[in-house]
Design an enzyme around this catalytic site. Structure first.
Site, PDB file in Angstrom:
ATOM      1  N   HIS A  58       0.780  -1.222  -0.165  1.00 40.89           N
ATOM      2  CA  HIS A  58      -0.037  -0.089  -0.011  1.00 40.89           C
ATOM      3  C   HIS A  58       0.767   1.277  -0.112  1.00 40.89           C
ATOM      4  CE1 HIS A  58       1.001  -0.047   4.147  1.00 40.89           C
ATOM      5  NE2 HIS A  58       0.566   1.187   4.391  1.00 40.89           N
TER       6      HIS A  58
HETATM    7  C1  UD1 Z   1      -2.318   5.365   6.005  1.00 48.67           C
HETATM    8  C2  UD1 Z   1      -0.962   5.900   6.761  1.00 48.67           C
HETATM    9  C3  UD1 Z   1       0.137   4.745   6.903  1.00 48.67           C
HETATM   10  C4  UD1 Z   1      -0.420   3.446   7.249  1.00 48.67           C
HETATM   11  C5  UD1 Z   1      -1.932   3.041   6.608  1.00 48.67           C
HETATM   12  C6  UD1 Z   1      -2.440   1.708   7.210  1.00 48.67           C
HETATM   13  C7  UD1 Z   1      -0.583   8.257   6.567  1.00 48.67           C
HETATM   14  C8  UD1 Z   1       0.151   9.563   5.951  1.00 48.67           C
HETATM   15  N1  UD1 Z   1      -0.409   7.071   6.126  1.00 48.67           N
HETATM   16  O1  UD1 Z   1      -1.942   5.197   4.775  1.00 48.67           O
HETATM   17  O2  UD1 Z   1       1.226   5.192   7.570  1.00 48.67           O
HETATM   18  O3  UD1 Z   1       0.482   2.385   7.193  1.00 48.67           O
HETATM   19  O4  UD1 Z   1      -2.598   3.981   6.578  1.00 48.67           O
HETATM   20  O5  UD1 Z   1      -3.295   1.263   6.342  1.00 48.67           O
HETATM   21  O6  UD1 Z   1      -1.394   8.611   7.300  1.00 48.67           O
HETATM   22  N2  UD1 Z   1      -8.948   4.733   0.610  1.00 48.67           N
HETATM   23  C9  UD1 Z   1     -10.121   4.086   0.653  1.00 48.67           C
HETATM   24  N3  UD1 Z   1     -10.827   3.724   1.702  1.00 48.67           N
HETATM   25  C10 UD1 Z   1     -10.474   3.708   2.880  1.00 48.67           C
HETATM   26  C11 UD1 Z   1      -9.186   4.337   3.189  1.00 48.67           C
HETATM   27  C12 UD1 Z   1      -8.594   4.737   2.063  1.00 48.67           C
HETATM   28  O7  UD1 Z   1     -10.531   4.027  -0.628  1.00 48.67           O
HETATM   29  O8  UD1 Z   1     -11.175   3.670   3.806  1.00 48.67           O
HETATM   30  C13 UD1 Z   1      -7.949   4.936  -0.273  1.00 48.67           C
HETATM   31  C14 UD1 Z   1      -8.297   6.273  -0.826  1.00 48.67           C
HETATM   32  O9  UD1 Z   1      -8.226   6.489  -2.088  1.00 48.67           O
HETATM   33  C15 UD1 Z   1      -6.985   7.119  -0.095  1.00 48.67           C
HETATM   34  C16 UD1 Z   1      -5.953   6.039  -0.081  1.00 48.67           C
HETATM   35  O10 UD1 Z   1      -6.808   4.736   0.029  1.00 48.67           O
HETATM   36  O11 UD1 Z   1      -6.885   8.446  -1.112  1.00 48.67           O
HETATM   37  C17 UD1 Z   1      -4.982   6.044   0.994  1.00 48.67           C
HETATM   38  O12 UD1 Z   1      -5.543   6.414   2.301  1.00 48.67           O
HETATM   39  P1  UD1 Z   1      -4.944   7.100   3.618  1.00 48.67           P
HETATM   40  O13 UD1 Z   1      -5.426   6.997   4.447  1.00 48.67           O
HETATM   41  O14 UD1 Z   1      -4.585   8.656   2.751  1.00 48.67           O
HETATM   42  O15 UD1 Z   1      -3.386   6.367   3.259  1.00 48.67           O
HETATM   43  P2  UD1 Z   1      -3.072   4.851   3.449  1.00 48.67           P
HETATM   44  O16 UD1 Z   1      -2.152   4.504   2.406  1.00 48.67           O
HETATM   45  O17 UD1 Z   1      -4.314   3.995   3.887  1.00 48.67           O
END
Ligand code: UD1
Length: 366
Positions: A211
């Site tokens: 991820h």
């Molecule tokens: C975040 C944390 C990371 C952690 C990870 C655990 C930051 C900077 N990063 O990364 O340290 O290891 O969580 O999983 O805070 N999305 C969905 N549904 C959801 C959540 C996310 O579709 O419920 C998608 C969206 O497109 C979003 C992308 O995932 O833009 C990234 O999600 P985000 O929470 O920004 O960061 P993670 O990659 O999950």
């Protein structure tokens, strides 16, 4: 918002938003309740899909958050800023109603940093669980979140001696405690609760997760990794983070039709069961590197560096980045023997943290 009024009596305001934080908060929540400390739990809404959030609260018997700020996804500034605004409003409300809670933060996500900034500006004490970890890479958003949160924290609960040393290198020595890793508590408790009945693939398999932006946001790198981890003799089971699923669709990434099984994200206990029975783990997650070690499964990390260096120095984890030759070589040869060592504590980190927290919660200090 299930329980907004409760904030006026809160002694601890916990801020969580992303999957690994739910797992750690579950351990501390139990210990706080046992100690009779009133906790108010804020979910920022950073993770919001059912299988990224709700299933964790259900499966871990974690209390429903008292408020969900529903911030959702966004660029780092927009997401962190929206969280900061909402958390500040909440903490100000607590203060106006006479409460002076300690703010409890986990790890290194944007939710962590937003909580730290909001609490520090209002003058509330901050406790940081998983303090002192460093990748020494400022191009990782998590590294920025960690460094800043540690700088603003009143109590810094370190999972390892190295984390204590990292803080000392930055001149942070006050309020630093080596507690062991709350994740270790979680693995012991939740793996035991999972038992042996959860579904696992038949035959040998590898468990993979992916991820990190550095692996998912470049179409060439993403394709290279999927091609490398596919192995018809030992298929990689890959529960897909929504970010990775979206990138595969956006880039038109070709998913190998043999040796790779894409799955929906799974709950925590199911994940532990999958890790424990896998031949190897392939991952760019932080927590999974430790979980693999604790469960005795060799780990291959799809990054150039790790904050959990003990997993590597003890021989149970290898860092391979995204280079296909290195990945393949590790898949063929990385096979540590003997019982896995236990560098992350004895499963009592939450109890240690709570017994210290009692001494610094405003109004309860002893
Ligand atoms: C975040 C944390 C990371 C952690 C990870 C655990 C930051 C900077 N990063 O990364 O340290 O290891 O969580 O999983 O805070 N999305 C969905 N549904 C959801 C959540 C996310 O579709 O419920 C998608 C969206 O497109 C979003 C992308 O995932 O833009 C990234 O999600 P985000 O929470 O920004 O960061 P993670 O990659 O999950």
């Amino acid at each position: 918002m299930t329980n907004p009024g409760k904030i006026s009596t809160a002694q601890v305001v916990t801020i969580v938003g992303a999957r690994p934080q739910f797992v750690k908060a579950a351990e501390l929540s139990v210990a706080l309740a046992q100690a009779g400390i009133a906790e108010f739990m804020v979910h920022t809404g950073q993770h919001y899909d059912r299988n990224m959030s709700a299933i964790f609260f259900e499966a871990l018997d974690l209390q429903e958050p008292d408020v969900n700020l529903e911030i959702g996804s966004g660029h780092h500034g927009a997401q962190t800023g929206a969280m900061l605004t909402a958390i500040e409003a909440l903490l100000l409300r607590a203060k106006e109603s006479g409460a002076r809670p300690l703010v409890l933060l986990y790890g290194d996500t944007n939710s962590t940093l937003a909580g730290a900034l909001a609490a520090a500006k209002i003058g509330l004490p901050i406790a940081h669980v998983e303090a002192g970890l460093r990748s020494f890479r400022r191009d990782m958003p998590e590294e920025i979140n960690r460094v800043l949160t540690d700088r603003l924290s009143t109590a810094l609960y370190c999972p390892t001696r190295l984390a204590v040393d990292n803080l000392a290198e930055e001149g942070i020595t006050h309020g630093v405690f080596m507690t062991g890793d709350v994740m270790c508590d979680a693995v012991i408790r939740q793996h035991a609760a999972a038992g042996t009945t959860l579904p696992r693939p038949e035959g040998p398999y590898r468990l993979a997760t992916l991820h990190r932006a550095s692996n998912t946001d470049d179409p060439v790198v993403l394709q290279r990794i999927l091609d490398s981890i596919a192995d018809p003799n030992c298929p990689a089971h890959l529960p897909l983070h929504p970010r990775t699923r979206a990138r595969i669709q956006q880039f038109g990434t070709r998913v190998p039709d043999r040796g790779l099984v894409l799955r929906d994200p799974v709950g925590y206990r199911e994940m532990l069961a999958l890790v424990a029975s896998a031949t190897q783990v392939l991952t760019d997650s932080g927590g999974l590197q430790k979980e693999a070690l604790m469960l005795g499964t060799p780990c291959i990390t799809l990054r150039e560096e790790t904050e959990w260096v003990e997993t590597v120095s003890l021989g149970w984890n290898v860092l391979v980045g995204s280079d296909p030759a290195c990945i393949t070589h590790a898949m063929q040869h990385h096979c540590p023997g003997g019982d896995p060592p236990r560098p992350y504590g004895d499963g009592n980190a939450a109890a240690r943290i709570v017994s210290h927290l009692r001494t610094i919660i405003p109004g309860e200090e002893s």
